[in-house]
Design an enzyme around this catalytic site. Structure first.
Site: not given
Lengths: 502, 502, 502, 502
Positions: B240, B268, B360
């Site tokens: 991230y 995403d 995800h």
């Protein structure tokens, strides 16, 4: 103007039967004897209040001026001296107690996280009659459910790696600013669900910059709503056209004068649909029904609330009337209830400013298609003729929206904004104005989230390629099952725990 | 470096309120008074531990360095003298007793024969909060289920009479050997489910030659995981991207230095999705919630674990950042979360080494399509441009895989490998490292079986003609039923036994 | 040949442990000590009978010669003096009592009016182990159910006003007369379900002119079945090819010598599928399982009956073997288990006499397509190459057939006949030979009825235009529901009775 | 004509066994000894009435002249002296008491608001045998349900802004006026459900200007029905063609003479279908069944009511017979039961005046398509040949209609009118003539509503563009579910109330 006669309770009480039937509404006394058989809701419900104050029953299901409009002036007997009317000690029914207990046990509003939560709470705390009126749709209620399901047939094609640090979902509707690409669509009889009725919407809309469409059949009068507005607050007006066009003309011009910014003429309701949940409510309600019916076969029967309140609507309304509307108002005119590409083209060519692709929340023609599905063919047809896109002709859809993602799908496919009715209605039935504000806040949260995840920073970045609508026109009905086989087949089981503690 | 102040339990206990709030985490004392209102998880949960040791609650849901990263140095008060802290006698709740009983009653691991078995056991033995965090997905959880269902729309076209005495399902992923065409995909907060957290994965992966992708939000720190590795064990890193790119740079370069073989940048998740099961958990958990909410309307509300831990993620991440990533690392870069052919093409052209077609695990944009469905259009688009097949650009998919047959379908359609997340997670929640090993063994059994039955001796023999994917893009929503008819119809019955002994 | 040693019960009883383990089967004594760890069903089940007569457990799940084939001659210890063996007083379990009660309560056979009735009765009266073995299919059991459902996707286009006073559904299969366009397909281990095993089929088939396919894994030996045949009764043979081709050669040539008219080589089972119902049965059965597993991690584990009995099957079987089969027999050769047009073409070109489009009753590769669906593409492919129609190459389908109408659909689409397995199996499990006869009679009634209503007087009048197969290749998976919406929606209700007496 | 012998009860009672079996029907005595084994309903049911009056059992399920037609004249023994017959005190069963209680508790007829309501009431108040006979359909009852579901696959495209102040849904059928575009289709054995049988239909039809089709198998005799007609009332006749054409000729010519306006020859029933609900009823009914069956294996078995009453129907009926029908009557001839475009073309070319696209209410060939679906291909095929539209050739459909909206869909697609059977049947079973009138009134209300909402003022304004039938030929069967996954997935829940009061 003549002096108004003032009557006492005991005087009125003497007119408590079929032969002479007076009732009190909003402090006035009316002689409804001759009207009994014409009452769309049947005579029985009026006779229940013969010689008494009927205001409480009258209010939530009649337009405020219904009684004065329908009764000739000579039947307006006079005013009532309120102090002389015996207070009716209202007995609290078991049903009412249950509702109140549920009201007390409502989830804290912070626990409400989606539109369905409002509906569940509203269902619990509304009277059966109100729930039936609000939730019902026509015939088999296929279309009302299709409205929701159609959105499940549109899938996202999200784009990534766009800088979405800030996203903006504000827009304009008919040139008016709106903080959401959503307007509060018209729903009727709000006081059935909350004592403040549609004012809950008005106040929340003011606070959050959302546009409210006022319903012809609102429980609150048009002026009450406008009087409650914040400065500069934007309203649209939903119009059922009256058989008496003069009434309609006055109504429209009054609305324009009071600042309404758009006239949404309902074109899908020459007659209100048969809504069976609503119709059944009459029978349940009416414990003496069966007995009465045996002996009075020809008595006009109640067909539910919807029918009762809609007899004034003009079934002759046609394309020929559009120029007349143009002649009586400068407000933008929108046709609400377009359901085919053909009529969308006619609407454009008739010179109106927009259309709502709608099936009236599933309450009119059952097995009509959803607005979102109709949008596909409308955009194609208008585009082919060079009518779309066009800044002076906006397309809206309504019906079935529960998530911001639904709205984004409609916008990606060409809608300018989306009408949301029942969710806001249920929000105030459940929590009053605060519920509506919460609903708006949830939409806001969802718009922020979904636009980020979709890769659209503004509504103008939404484009058809962001959705896969290739399944939208597929209406799938499951073939009848081979029940013998299905019942014989033994499904697989997972691993078993050592005891049955699970 | 200054001497570290050492404090005692009683000293810390004096700072146990809103005005002065100290907590102990991992043997250090922090002053979080000013941070209370900024805590993404709300102030209340911190106040619960004011003046006390919060480690146990802190650990499973925060990245190990969360507190040091978020608090300015001057709020790092000092170390605690552990001997002076009063031991909290933890009361064992009924819920906890029930969980423990279920843990004892788990099916013997040899009775576990498929991935669903792990999930059922995990669901039983996890805390409600952990289950909610792991199992939840966004909005209506359409996409998480679609991920599974999409595989049901791909059917096999098996070839026969090929000599399948030996079959081989090993492969390489980013050039690294893998005994399975499957890697362990990143999942967060493993300690919520097992005290050893992600180390269960690491140890099992080492033993069986499977590649683990380490999550940015793992409960175990990156270094703990790497330290636990077997010699030569292969890892990928899920990233991230932080709003503070310097933090990201260091993290990536550290990972590369420690031997990570691929960098999977999540694209995403500019913001984490609204996961309602997770959000509801807060309310259930929080018995005083309703009361508090009445009086403190503006207090920042918890939106579940997911939101609480993800505020550092940078929503501005964009294609423009790719060259920078190229500049800071030599690891292959993979974009995780591509969902359209358009972005797959952009990814290829941006020079990265691969993409993961993923939504995800259904936790981000709801009604986004499944990876396996997106694979179809991606392969077509890349092939048209001559970008596929290409040994230097690999395509992976993840989401919904429960069987080796699912993996084989993805590989036949062009994927190089498949990411599996929750099944391995549930495996260790249920049985620790041993569970993960069992999961790998089940995959192995299934690969052997299915490759034989499919007529493919090696993964390279898998070809598009071995599957019928013609129904893959069909999203079928059943039309609303005619409930009156369905309820009236009386299904056929089978022959009746003489008595009701059956 | 040496004298056969005769042993007594007490002598055998001394070899009742892992170190020395003798068992009695069919009156012979075997030393299985060295074989314990090689037994595909695990050692534990053998040890249960160590020193005792294992015939009853051995018989229904082993080919009659399994033990002599697997054990070297020196382990054949001798014969047993039966009079010296202690009779085991078999305790009747609750489960067994329940089964017997159900057996007594079976519906009279005249009440059986369709194939599902047999299955329901069989399910009730079979042991759990037998039911699991018969009914199970591989993985998620998608394909076994798809087999049935595929027929629901083919609809009739019946022709009217044809003189259907007489209709005839007899045919030939591989040139052999059959009163039905149906043959009894091979199913294994019949004695698990009925003491007479496959002989029930043989006797009923003889009486009604139906062809039986003998299974390699039948409980009754091949010769027992042939010996029970009526004069001129027709049989086919289903063949699992042995790793030791010599065994196969002898078996095939023996069959030909005894008059078998067709050799159906199974080509879809290089390894038997993972059948979870069957696998779970082991754990249920095996009360000591969990304990044992803790300590004996590496012990070979049972994977259900199917795996236990199939280890001899040769996974190397390939197209190259076909000429060899041609060289050892003059019987027509049919490949059973073709699943694609490509392999159908290869089969034709390999010179065999026919193919069975089959997925092994859903027991092998899960999510393989149904035979009836594959038939569509096979007919197209063969026709394009001029291979179809062809009197010397017949196409059969099997799987999922429960009605004569299913058979007629397959024939209209090009099949010569249809294999029916489980329904006949369940028929004899439920009612023995009489059940099979009843099943045949039901088919007969249904053929008469359906051919009349379809307007086909003979099977040759069946034509593709009589069915609408346009939906056959559509595999529809319902999109995940919006559960919140579905749960909130209140379905319509019908009129209420006055009291709740209904 | 000879004098008729008059017998007494005691005389008849002496012939109460298999060797000599007399029964009384409608005041006449018959010797049925030789007929016992030929009775399609089996001998047992006759023997139950041996020596007694069988009228009550005979009446509802036999054509009135069945006994005189089937028995040679010499077996007509004579008349009975009614005063001498012992009255049978009929015991009222529990089942019968329950039915009567339900009859008393029926919803008041004003609470009936749709066709399903009638069915629910009928189901409750009918005997099990009558319900089984009426409601049953063939095999798996796929087609009967498909008939209803097919209408759910046609959606409306309503037009707006047409002046719909007055709408008119009257029409002509075969040139005869009808107030509805619906005729009452033939259903058999009306007296099973109501003592007045089909006369309920006749009287209601007369009152409301609706056309009744008289069934060959009506409980009321043809003449009884015609005798009950109002002046000028219109009837059609449904014809099962007898193996003895002379009987058919007389029947048809008698009908024509009595004013019947159309002859509907049933062409889809060369043999009546296997209706399992009806077949099972026999076994339930027949408590001694199992015992008898053990000993009397070859006794002709009952196959339900349908089979029992239909043996006279001629399976040899073919296109070659059409000219003969033309030669014996001037009535328009309609072929009822056409199911393909091919046969529709043949029908047109055979010179008949119309066709009914029908599958016999799902009671004949199961998995035949619905009339509304067949209509699509029929209209295309006839139009291509210039046969449609044609004022002298009308197309009707029947099956599955429950709403006026269904009818409008069929008309928009090219049907001239629609046959409605079971709904009217259930209406009179539930409420006698009044029920039928109510059903007609509901249709009227729905036609008014739906035509207004559809924008069609007359039936001639209905056009194909008003419906979207693009999904009509899609037969969707849901793929087998992944049950393990489905069972493991935990659906979302809504907000919880504070206590469990909801």
């Amino acid at each position: 103007m003549a002096d108004i006669r003032v009557l006492t309770g005991p005087e009125v009480e003497q007119h408590a039967n079929r032969e002479s039937c007076w009732i009190i509404v909003h402090g006035k006394v009316y002689d409804v004897t001759d009207f009994l058989d014409e009452h769309p809701g049947g005579s029985k419900i009026i006779l229940k209040y013969a010689g008494k104050d009927a205001t409480e029953a009258y209010e939530p299901i009649h337009p405020p001026d219904a009684i004065t409009t329908n009764l000739p002036v000579e039947k307006h007997i006079g005013a009532i001296d309120v102090s002389t009317v015996a207070k009716v000690v209202k007995e609290v029914t078991e049903e009412e107690k249950r509702r109140q207990a549920l009201m007390d046990a409502r989830p804290p509003i912070d626990n409400i996280i989606n539109m369905h939560d409002f509906e569940v709470v509203a269902k619990a705390v509304l009277t059966d009659k109100a729930w039936a009126y609000y939730s019902s749709a026509s015939d088999d209620e296929i279309t009302i459910r299709e409205n929701r399901l159609a959105y499940q047939r549109v899938w996202f094609r999200p784009r990534v790696l766009r800088d979405v640090s800030s996203v903006d979902w504000s827009t304009t509707i008919l040139g008016q600013k709106s903080t959401l690409p959503v307007y509060i669509s018209a729903t009727a009889l709000g006081k059935l669900g909350h004592p403040d009725g549609e004012l809950c919407l008005t106040r929340a809309a003011a606070k959050h910059g959302v546009i409210q469409m006022i319903a012809t059949l609102a429980s609150c009068s048009f002026d009450d709503i406008i009087d409650a507005a914040a400065p500069g607050q934007i309203f649209f007006l939903q119009l059922y056209v009256n058989r008496d066009r003069e009434i309609t003309r006055k109504y429209v011009q009054h609305a324009e004068k009071r600042g309404v910014k758009g006239l949404f003429i309902t074109v899908d309701a020459p007659q209100l649909g048969r809504r069976e949940k609503d119709m059944r409510m009459k029978f349940v309600d009416d414990d003496a029904g069966a007995k009465v019916q045996e002996n009075q076969k020809d008595v006009k029967k109640d067909q539910g609330v919807a029918r009762a309140i809609s007899s004034f609507i003009d079934p002759s309304l046609s394309w020929k009337d559009i120029p007349w509307f143009r002649s009586i108002t400068k407000m933008p005119i929108i046709l609400k209830g377009i359901a085919t590409a053909e009529d969308a083209v006619l609407a454009y060519e008739s010179g109106v400013q927009g259309i709502v692709l709608s099936n009236h929340g599933g309450r009119q023609l059952d097995t009509a298609r959803s607005g979102i599905e109709v949008l596909l063919e409308v955009v194609v047809a208008l585009r082919q003729r060079g009518y779309f896109p066009n800044p002076n002709f906006e397309i809206y859809v309504d019906g079935g929206v529960r998530r911001a993602s639904d709205v984004l799908k409609a916008l990606a496919l060409g809608a300018k904004a989306v009408g949301v009715g029942r969710p806001f209605l249920y929000a105030f039935c459940a929590y009053g104005q605060e519920g509506v504000e919460k609903a708006i806040q949830i939409f806001r949260d969802e718009f922020e989230m979904n636009m980020r995840l979709l890769g659209a920073r503004t509504l103008s970045e939404l484009e058809p390629e962001m959705v896969d609508a290739s399944n939208l026109t597929s209406h799938t009905v499951m073939s009848p099952q081979d029940n013998l086989y299905q019942n014989t087949y033994q499904p697989l089981a997972v691993a078993q725990f050592k005891s049955s503690k699970l």
